[in-house]
Structure formats: structure tokens, C-alpha cells
Design a protein around this motif. Structure first.
Motif, PDB file in Angstrom:
ATOM      1  N   CYS A  30      -3.167   5.414   0.393  1.00  0.00           N
ATOM      2  CA  CYS A  30      -3.280   4.765  -0.913  1.00  0.00           C
ATOM      3  C   CYS A  30      -4.517   5.260  -1.660  1.00  0.00           C
ATOM      4  O   CYS A  30      -4.451   5.574  -2.861  1.00  0.00           O
ATOM      5  CB  CYS A  30      -3.321   3.254  -0.732  1.00  0.00           C
ATOM      6  SG  CYS A  30      -3.215   2.319  -2.277  1.00  0.00           S
ATOM      7  N   ALA A  31      -5.642   5.344  -0.964  1.00  0.00           N
ATOM      8  CA  ALA A  31      -6.861   5.835  -1.599  1.00  0.00           C
ATOM      9  C   ALA A  31      -6.702   7.286  -2.056  1.00  0.00           C
ATOM     10  O   ALA A  31      -7.140   7.662  -3.155  1.00  0.00           O
ATOM     11  CB  ALA A  31      -8.039   5.715  -0.633  1.00  0.00           C
ATOM     12  N   GLY A  32      -6.071   8.103  -1.215  1.00  0.00           N
ATOM     13  CA  GLY A  32      -5.835   9.494  -1.597  1.00  0.00           C
ATOM     14  C   GLY A  32      -4.941   9.612  -2.817  1.00  0.00           C
ATOM     15  O   GLY A  32      -5.172  10.459  -3.689  1.00  0.00           O
ATOM     16  N   TRP A  88      -4.130   2.625   4.312  1.00  0.00           N
ATOM     17  CA  TRP A  88      -5.233   2.555   3.361  1.00  0.00           C
ATOM     18  C   TRP A  88      -5.639   3.936   2.877  1.00  0.00           C
ATOM     19  O   TRP A  88      -5.883   4.136   1.671  1.00  0.00           O
ATOM     20  CB  TRP A  88      -6.433   1.854   4.003  1.00  0.00           C
ATOM     21  CG  TRP A  88      -6.209   0.414   4.316  1.00  0.00           C
ATOM     22  CD1 TRP A  88      -5.927  -0.124   5.542  1.00  0.00           C
ATOM     23  CD2 TRP A  88      -6.241  -0.694   3.413  1.00  0.00           C
ATOM     24  NE1 TRP A  88      -5.783  -1.485   5.447  1.00  0.00           N
ATOM     25  CE2 TRP A  88      -5.972  -1.865   4.159  1.00  0.00           C
ATOM     26  CE3 TRP A  88      -6.475  -0.797   2.028  1.00  0.00           C
ATOM     27  CZ2 TRP A  88      -5.933  -3.128   3.570  1.00  0.00           C
ATOM     28  CZ3 TRP A  88      -6.432  -2.057   1.441  1.00  0.00           C
ATOM     29  CH2 TRP A  88      -6.161  -3.201   2.211  1.00  0.00           C
ATOM     30  N   LEU A  89      -5.749   4.894   3.786  1.00  0.00           N
ATOM     31  CA  LEU A  89      -6.187   6.236   3.405  1.00  0.00           C
ATOM     32  C   LEU A  89      -5.177   6.908   2.474  1.00  0.00           C
ATOM     33  O   LEU A  89      -5.562   7.591   1.515  1.00  0.00           O
ATOM     34  CB  LEU A  89      -6.401   7.098   4.650  1.00  0.00           C
ATOM     35  CG  LEU A  89      -7.621   6.757   5.503  1.00  0.00           C
ATOM     36  CD1 LEU A  89      -7.687   7.668   6.720  1.00  0.00           C
ATOM     37  CD2 LEU A  89      -8.910   6.883   4.681  1.00  0.00           C
ATOM     38  N   LEU A 112       0.821  -1.209   0.000  1.00  0.00           N
ATOM     39  CA  LEU A 112       0.000   0.000   0.000  1.00  0.00           C
ATOM     40  C   LEU A 112       0.859   1.264   0.000  1.00  0.00           C
ATOM     41  O   LEU A 112       0.561   2.237  -0.707  1.00  0.00           O
ATOM     42  CB  LEU A 112      -0.929  -0.001   1.218  1.00  0.00           C
ATOM     43  CG  LEU A 112      -2.066  -1.026   1.200  1.00  0.00           C
ATOM     44  CD1 LEU A 112      -2.795  -1.025   2.533  1.00  0.00           C
ATOM     45  CD2 LEU A 112      -3.045  -0.716   0.069  1.00  0.00           C
ATOM     46  N   PRO A 119      -0.054  12.129   0.057  1.00  0.00           N
ATOM     47  CA  PRO A 119      -0.266  10.692   0.338  1.00  0.00           C
ATOM     48  C   PRO A 119       1.039   9.958   0.621  1.00  0.00           C
ATOM     49  O   PRO A 119       1.081   9.070   1.477  1.00  0.00           O
ATOM     50  CB  PRO A 119      -0.935  10.183  -0.941  1.00  0.00           C
ATOM     51  CG  PRO A 119      -1.593  11.371  -1.528  1.00  0.00           C
ATOM     52  CD  PRO A 119      -0.692  12.526  -1.205  1.00  0.00           C
ATOM     53  N   VAL A 168      -4.644   7.382  -5.212  1.00  0.00           N
ATOM     54  CA  VAL A 168      -5.426   6.956  -6.381  1.00  0.00           C
ATOM     55  C   VAL A 168      -6.300   8.101  -6.878  1.00  0.00           C
ATOM     56  O   VAL A 168      -6.354   8.391  -8.090  1.00  0.00           O
ATOM     57  CB  VAL A 168      -6.293   5.722  -6.031  1.00  0.00           C
ATOM     58  CG1 VAL A 168      -7.283   5.429  -7.152  1.00  0.00           C
ATOM     59  CG2 VAL A 168      -5.409   4.505  -5.778  1.00  0.00           C
ATOM     60  N   LEU A 169      -6.991   8.779  -5.969  1.00  0.00           N
ATOM     61  CA  LEU A 169      -7.860   9.889  -6.363  1.00  0.00           C
ATOM     62  C   LEU A 169      -7.049  11.045  -6.949  1.00  0.00           C
ATOM     63  O   LEU A 169      -7.445  11.647  -7.957  1.00  0.00           O
ATOM     64  CB  LEU A 169      -8.663  10.370  -5.156  1.00  0.00           C
ATOM     65  CG  LEU A 169      -9.704   9.392  -4.604  1.00  0.00           C
ATOM     66  CD1 LEU A 169     -10.348   9.957  -3.343  1.00  0.00           C
ATOM     67  CD2 LEU A 169     -10.768   9.099  -5.661  1.00  0.00           C
ATOM     68  N   ALA A 188       1.024   4.100  -2.927  1.00  0.00           N
ATOM     69  CA  ALA A 188       0.809   5.508  -2.589  1.00  0.00           C
ATOM     70  C   ALA A 188       1.959   6.378  -3.081  1.00  0.00           C
ATOM     71  O   ALA A 188       1.747   7.449  -3.667  1.00  0.00           O
ATOM     72  CB  ALA A 188       0.624   5.667  -1.082  1.00  0.00           C
TER      73      ALA A 188
END
Length: 216
Positions: free
Chosen positions: A194-196, A191-192, A125, A170, A198-199, A129
Motif C-alpha cells: 500500500c505504501a509503495g 502495508w508495504l 489495504l 505493489p 501511494v508513492l 494498493a
């Protein structure tokens, strides 16, 4: 889109320009990571080194086509789609190499207090990121935003440094999770972060493709 990705990948592999960022990454790991050291700290360096490497790789793919070839591809598939394929290709190779490096570091590092699954998940992850944050930097410092090669490379170096140390990045969030985990021997998958990433990467790709369609 598949044909465009194959085309961009073929260009990259035949040009051998991928060797420079790959060797830079190998040098980072060779100097900074030792067999048997605490795994979370080693994964932190493994992931952080992906950021400038991915930025460089994305810049290579975004600028590798001759102008005539770029115009032909744009006429056939659309300038925005062609540029998106270049960005995806530039990010894909470092992500794959980083995933292999994470698995190798996890297998050879000191995992006392951390399970192999937790270390692998955290490392992957964090690597994603950092790689996607680097892809954002690479997309912003290449065409159509920055055309001059000298300014582009200078912006790449500065942007990579800022992405690693700026609050809210990120990549910095992922590094903080790994550093904290290394001190406490507790894996906390970012996780956050990685999600950030991606966005942020998706938004940057959309902006870059739209700008390419308008400006080129």
C-alpha cells in the motif's frame, strides 16, 4: 483544488461514463466471488479487479473534457492543477466502490481462522494498493503521454495485465499476501504494498502534471 474536484466529479457523473467501469467491476465480482467462500481468496479477486477498473476510470477523467473547456480551466487554475484534479477524481470513485465491496465480501465470506478486523484491514489495504496501481496505469496511457484513443486503450489493457503479474508491482505484492494468507488462513496486511502504491501514484501524478503543463 476543491472547486476543480467538484468540477471534474460533476463532469464524470453527468457524462455517465462511470457506468462502464462500474459495471465491469460488478461483473468481475458477480462471476468470481461467491457468498461463503474463504474470505481472503475472495478479497484477492475483489482487490485485483479494481486495477483495470481504476485505470479505465482515470483515463475517462483525463480525457473527458472538450479541448475548449480544458483550455478555459487551465487558464483559470493552471494546466497542471486541472490535470491533477482529473487524476484524483478518476481514482477516488473506484477506491470508494472497492472499499464498499471489501466490507461486503468480509461480511459474507467464510472467516474461519481470520478475524473480521484482520480481514477488513487486509482487504482495504490490498484494494488501495491495486486501485492506486491502476491509477498509475491510467495516468500513463492517457494524455499527455498517449493521445490516440486506440493505442491508449490497448496500452491500458496491456499495462493492467503487466501491473498484476510483474514482480515489484505493489498490486502483485498485495495479491501475493492475500493468496498466501488464503492458503494458511492467516491475514497479513500488505502495508508495504500500500505504501509503495501511494508513492508510485504520487510520483506518476507529479510527472503527468508537469508533462501536461509543458506539452499542452
Amino acid at each position: 483544488m476543491t472547486a476543480l474536484l467538484r468540477y471534474q466529479t460533476g463532469l464524470l457523473l453527468r457524462s455517465q461514463r462511470w457506468l462502464a467501469p462500474l459495471l465491469l467491476y460488478a461483473a468481475f465480482l458477480g462471476v468470481g466471488v461467491n457468498v461463503g467462500e474463504p474470505v481472503l481468496g475472495a478479497l484477492g479477486l475483489t482487490s485485483a479487479a479494481l486495477l483495470p477498473v481504476t485505470a479505465w476510470s482515470v483515463r475517462i477523467c483525463a480525457t473527458q473534457e472538450p479541448a475548449a473547456a480544458r483550455n478555459v480551466v487551465a487558464a483559470a487554475a493552471g494546466r497542471g492543477r486541472a490535470h491533477l484534479a482529473a487524476l484524483v477524481t478518476g481514482a477516488a470513485l473506484p477506491v470508494l466502490v472497492g472499499a464498499v465491496a471489501v466490507l461486503a465480501v468480509t461480511a459474507t465470506g467464510d472467516r474461519r481462522g481470520v478475524t473480521a478486523l484482520a480481514a477488513t484491514t487486509t482487504g482495504l489495504l490490498a484494494a488501495v494498493a491495486c486501485a492506486l496501481t491502476g491509477a498509475v496505469v491510467g495516468a500513463l496511457v492517457s494524455r499527455p503521454f498517449v493521445r490516440a484513443p486506440g493505442w491508449s486503450f490497448a496500452a491500458l489493457v496491456l499495462g493492467s495485465l503487466l501491473a498484476l503479474v510483474t514482480t515489484g508491482s505493489p498490486a502483485k505484492h498485495a495479491m501475493t499476501a492475500l493468496i498466501t494468507g488464503a492458503r494458511t488462513a492467516t491475514a497479513d496486511p500488505p502495508w508495504l504494498a500500500c505504501a509503495g502504491a501511494v508513492l508510485l501514484a504520487a510520483a506518476t501524478a507529479i510527472a503527468a502534471c508537469r508533462a501536461t503543463a509543458r506539452l499542452e
